[in-house]
Design an enzyme around this catalytic site. Structure first.
Site, PDB file in Angstrom:
ATOM      1  N   ARG A 224      42.857  27.597  37.658  1.00 35.79           N
ATOM      2  CA  ARG A 224      41.464  27.813  37.684  1.00 35.79           C
ATOM      3  C   ARG A 224      40.633  26.434  38.499  1.00 35.79           C
ATOM      4  NH1 ARG A 224      42.920  29.506  32.064  1.00 35.79           N
ATOM      5  NH2 ARG A 224      41.999  31.721  31.762  1.00 35.79           N
TER       6      ARG A 224
ATOM      7  N   ASN B 169      41.941  38.749  29.587  1.00 41.56           N
ATOM      8  CA  ASN B 169      40.861  38.222  28.631  1.00 41.56           C
ATOM      9  C   ASN B 169      39.764  39.006  29.252  1.00 41.56           C
ATOM     10  OD1 ASN B 169      42.634  36.243  27.868  1.00 41.56           O
ATOM     11  ND2 ASN B 169      41.786  34.719  29.332  1.00 41.56           N
ATOM     12  N   ASP B 170      39.417  39.154  30.213  1.00 43.77           N
ATOM     13  CA  ASP B 170      38.471  40.030  31.017  1.00 43.77           C
ATOM     14  C   ASP B 170      38.690  41.517  30.794  1.00 43.77           C
ATOM     15  OD1 ASP B 170      36.209  38.264  31.597  1.00 43.77           O
ATOM     16  OD2 ASP B 170      37.544  37.500  33.343  1.00 43.77           O
TER      17      ASP B 170
ATOM     18  N   ARG C   9      43.193  30.154  42.128  1.00 43.68           N
ATOM     19  CA  ARG C   9      42.349  30.987  41.942  1.00 43.68           C
ATOM     20  C   ARG C   9      41.010  30.545  42.653  1.00 43.68           C
ATOM     21  NH1 ARG C   9      40.345  33.142  36.200  1.00 43.68           N
ATOM     22  NH2 ARG C   9      39.095  31.206  36.241  1.00 43.68           N
TER      23      ARG C   9
ATOM     24  N   HIS D  73      36.232  30.126  27.309  1.00 47.83           N
ATOM     25  CA  HIS D  73      37.003  28.929  28.307  1.00 47.83           C
ATOM     26  C   HIS D  73      37.185  27.498  27.783  1.00 47.83           C
ATOM     27  CE1 HIS D  73      36.423  31.898  31.550  1.00 47.83           C
ATOM     28  NE2 HIS D  73      37.535  31.491  31.898  1.00 47.83           N
TER      29      HIS D  73
ATOM     30  N   CYS E 124      48.206  36.807  33.251  1.00 45.25           N
ATOM     31  CA  CYS E 124      47.680  35.287  33.198  1.00 45.25           C
ATOM     32  C   CYS E 124      46.628  35.227  32.197  1.00 45.25           C
ATOM     33  CB  CYS E 124      47.240  34.845  34.652  1.00 45.25           C
ATOM     34  SG  CYS E 124      45.683  35.489  35.176  1.00 45.25           S
TER      35      CYS E 124
ATOM     36  N   GLU F 248      41.240  42.634  36.477  1.00 43.78           N
ATOM     37  CA  GLU F 248      40.574  42.122  35.310  1.00 43.78           C
ATOM     38  C   GLU F 248      39.381  43.051  34.953  1.00 43.78           C
ATOM     39  OE1 GLU F 248      39.717  38.150  34.960  1.00 43.78           O
ATOM     40  OE2 GLU F 248      38.894  38.069  37.210  1.00 43.78           O
TER      41      GLU F 248
ATOM     42  N   ARG G  13      33.517  38.452  25.382  1.00 46.55           N
ATOM     43  CA  ARG G  13      34.708  37.875  24.889  1.00 46.55           C
ATOM     44  C   ARG G  13      34.264  36.281  24.150  1.00 46.55           C
ATOM     45  NH1 ARG G  13      37.548  36.010  30.647  1.00 46.55           N
ATOM     46  NH2 ARG G  13      38.154  33.949  29.661  1.00 46.55           N
TER      47      ARG G  13
HETATM   48  C1  PEP Z   1      41.454  36.605  32.396  1.00 46.25           C
HETATM   49  O1  PEP Z   1      40.253  36.897  32.533  1.00 46.25           O
HETATM   50  O2  PEP Z   1      42.392  36.927  31.682  1.00 46.25           O
HETATM   51  C2  PEP Z   1      41.722  35.165  33.210  1.00 46.25           C
HETATM   52  C3  PEP Z   1      43.026  34.791  33.137  1.00 46.25           C
HETATM   53  O3  PEP Z   1      40.675  34.610  33.854  1.00 46.25           O
HETATM   54  P1  PEP Z   1      39.715  33.807  32.976  1.00 46.25           P
HETATM   55  O4  PEP Z   1      39.991  33.748  31.551  1.00 46.25           O
HETATM   56  O5  PEP Z   1      39.520  32.476  33.651  1.00 46.25           O
HETATM   57  O6  PEP Z   1      38.411  34.741  33.000  1.00 46.25           O
HETATM   58 MG    MG Z   2      39.102  36.571  34.020  1.00 50.19          MG
END
Ligand code: PEP
Ligand code: MG
Length: 594
Positions: free
Chosen positions: A306, A465-466, A342, A199, A513, A442, A476
């Site tokens: 976020r 991402n997740d 979110r 993040h 996203c 995710e 990650r």
């Molecule tokens: C993701 O997991 O792709 C996402 C958009 O949320 P975050 O990166 O905040 O976990």
């Molecule tokens: Mg996520």
């Protein structure tokens, strides 16, 4: 210009995390527990030590006052009060006098004496069975750390003392570090650990600050004040660059500026392919101040707001009113564009220090995170839902739950949403009574029960991402396994296609996203899979739009068919790169890839 051009140029290779080239003097920030030096001082040096101590206290006081003003402006007076407590600790005569006494008797350096005395205070306070006093221990710890950093010359306050922009070099950065430091005086970030989807790095890209992460021991090889060049495109850090290197990079920067200009010329144009297929381009944001970028880069709304920033870096969680104020600001400024808010995704690399909520986990990304936290802390969750529902009365708001792993969680969350609505109805305040929530998909568990989850969701948003980290079991934020974190892996691509197809069969729109949505290499695939929205950091939107406007849906479908037949992600990556280069022509060296 480097102050000591004679020093040997040294090149370090890390992970290219946020694009751009920058150079400047290094500022080595040590946020880990610092090793406090210990050495004897001569009797006649004691006044000098006392002066050094007083200067550090003054400098820390200025730093805290500055933070206080900034937080008061950004979050309100109440949020800023924590810094009053910090100033009180700093000015505490007992702490200061005891340190000086300790120094006079032990004849050790003042950094060490202060460290010893503060530790004594912390232990004494920590043993008192009183919640209020225990919280003060956190204040003392925080202030102590600041003073010691100031004594050692590592304090953030020292940043402001230097002319020009600084390259921050640190072990790691938290998302709030990046947000607060990244806004002023910083030209680039360099860290020992980290990855492209942590993040903190996502935040750096949003702020358009170049970053190279995963360098392992940058803090050992780079000293405060070294002249450093950061190449965020290639993941290269050059310490003591030669004139020749600086000249070479000057040309690269100029070319990148020209390329950006051409890519950004697509900002006012529609986001559609040459044969008329449309994808809505929306933005990812983390705080209200990013709304100006959302508008500047031509987003058609916010696909992911976020909200964790409101909950971190403070001595308490925000109230319903404070949250309402933040959400409403975003919603009103973007009205009538949609804003997907979110709900709280605390945990993973966004951990709270608040004693009541904190928990030290072995494996935080697999642990007590996001919706799991909210379903246990129902009051916190309901309070946030009320604030979002109320903001919904002022514009176009959608609610979204993170980390849904199966339908039961979703049913529970929706139940709490109904309770929040009922509370507002009774209170008689305006709110969006029709609001229905969407689910982030995710976790593989959600991907493969997408049909069931769809029944209880207003829309899906795929958090790649997740989804990638959980599908491939690759943390990650762990740079040791970063090479295994691969969006081109067939399991990831099949999951995304499956989620979209399943949602569409049930009439649900799907947004993407994660960072993958902002990488134009993947735009043709996501387009051909049928993604309705791509939600991207505002500054990344023009890149996606530019490519989109230069391809045809028919070509994207042909490419996707070829890619989906591959078992080797490397071949997929080559196919995607080739397609990208062909369509970007002379602008083709601009995609960082994820
Ligand atoms: C993701 O997991 O792709 C996402 C958009 O949320 P975050 O990166 O905040 O976990
Ligand atoms: Mg996520």
């Amino acid at each position: 210009m480097p102050d000591t051009p004679a020093k040997q140029e040294t090149i370090f290779k890390g992970v290219a995390a946020s694009p751009g080239v920058a150079h400047g003097l290094a500022f080595v920030l040590l946020q880990k527990e610092v090793e406090v030096p210990i050495y004897k001082i001569e009797e006649e040096k004691i006044p000098d030590e006392i002066r050094r101590f007083e200067e550090a206290i003054t400098q820390t006081g200025q730093e805290i006052s500055h933070l206080r003003t900034e937080v008061a402006e950004r979050l309100g007076e109440q949020e800023a009060q924590i810094f009053e407590a910090h100033l009180l600790v700093l000015e505490d005569k007992a702490l200061i006098d005891e340190t000086i006494h300790e120094m006079r008797t032990s004849k050790y350096n003042v950094d060490y004496c202060f460290h010893v005395v503060a530790k004594r205070f912390i232990e004494a306070f920590g043993n008192i069975d009183d919640a209020y006093i225990k919280e003060r221990v956190t204040d003392i710890r925080d202030v102590t750390r600041r003073v010691i950093h100031a004594l050692l010359g590592h304090s953030p306050a020292a940043l402001g003392k230097h002319e020009g922009q600084r390259v921050i070099v640190s072990e790691d950065l938290t998302p709030s570090d990046t947000a607060s430091i990244g806004k002023g005086g910083v030209s680039a970030f360099v860290t020992n650990v980290g990855s492209r989807t942590s993040h903190a790095v996502i935040m750096a890209r949003s702020l358009q600050v170049p970053a190279v992460v995963g360098l392992h021991d940058a803090t050992q090889h780079i000293d405060n004040g070294d002249y450093v060049l950061v190449d965020g495109y290639e993941g290269v850090v050059i310490v003591h660059p030669t004139e020749h290197t600086l000249y070479k990079y000057g040309r690269i920067q100029q070319r990148q500026r020209d390329i950006r200009k051409r890519i950004e010329s697509s900002i006012p144009l529609p986001s559609q392919t040459l044969d008329g297929a449309q994808v809505r381009l929306v933005a990812n944001i983390s705080e209200p101040s990013e709304v100006k970028d959302v508008l500047h880069f031509g987003a058609q709304g916010v696909g992911l707001y976020r909200t964790e920033g409101l909950f971190l870096g403070n001595d308490r969680f925000p109230t319903e009113e404070e949250q309402f104020h933040a959400y409403r600001t975003v919603v009103e400024e973007l009205k009538p564009l949609p804003v997907v808010i979110r709900t709280l995704d605390l945990g993973g690399d966004k951990r709270t220090n608040l004693t009541h909520f904190a928990n030290d986990e072995e494996n935080p990304f697999m642990g007590f995170r996001a919706i799991r936290f909210c379903l246990e802390h129902k009051d916190v969750f309901r309070e946030q839902l009320r604030a979002i529902l109320r903001a919904g009365a002022h514009g176009n708001v959608r609610i979204m739950y993170p980390m849904i792993s199966g339908v039961q969680e979703l049913i529970q969350a929706n139940h709490i949403l109904d309770e929040a609505k009922e509370e507002l109805r009774k209170r008689g305040v305006p709110y969006d009574a029709q609001a229905r929530a969407g689910s982030m998909i995710e976790i593989p568990g959600a991907a493969w029960t997408a049909d069931q989850i769809a029944t209880h969701s207003a829309f899906f948003s795929i958090g790649t991402n997740d989804l990638i980290q959980y599908t491939l079991a690759v943390d990650r934020v762990n740079d040791r396994v970063a090479h295994l974190y691969d969006p081109a892996h067939p399991a990831v691509l099949r999951s995304i296609r499956h989620i979209i197809t399943t949602a569409h069969e049930r009439g649900l729109p799907v947004s993407i996203c994660g960072e993958m949505a902002g990488d134009p290499l993947y735009t043709p695939l996501l387009l051909a899979f049928g993604a309705d929205d791509l939600s991207v950091a505002p500054s990344g939107l023009p890149d996606v739009k530019y490519l989109l406007r230069n391809i045809r849906m028919s070509e994207a479908k042909a490419l996707t068919e070829e890619v989906m037949a591959q078992s080797d992600p490397k071949i997929t990556a080559t196919l995607l790169r080739r397609f990208y280069n062909e369509h970007m022509g002379e602008l083709s060296d601009t995609s960082p890839g994820i």
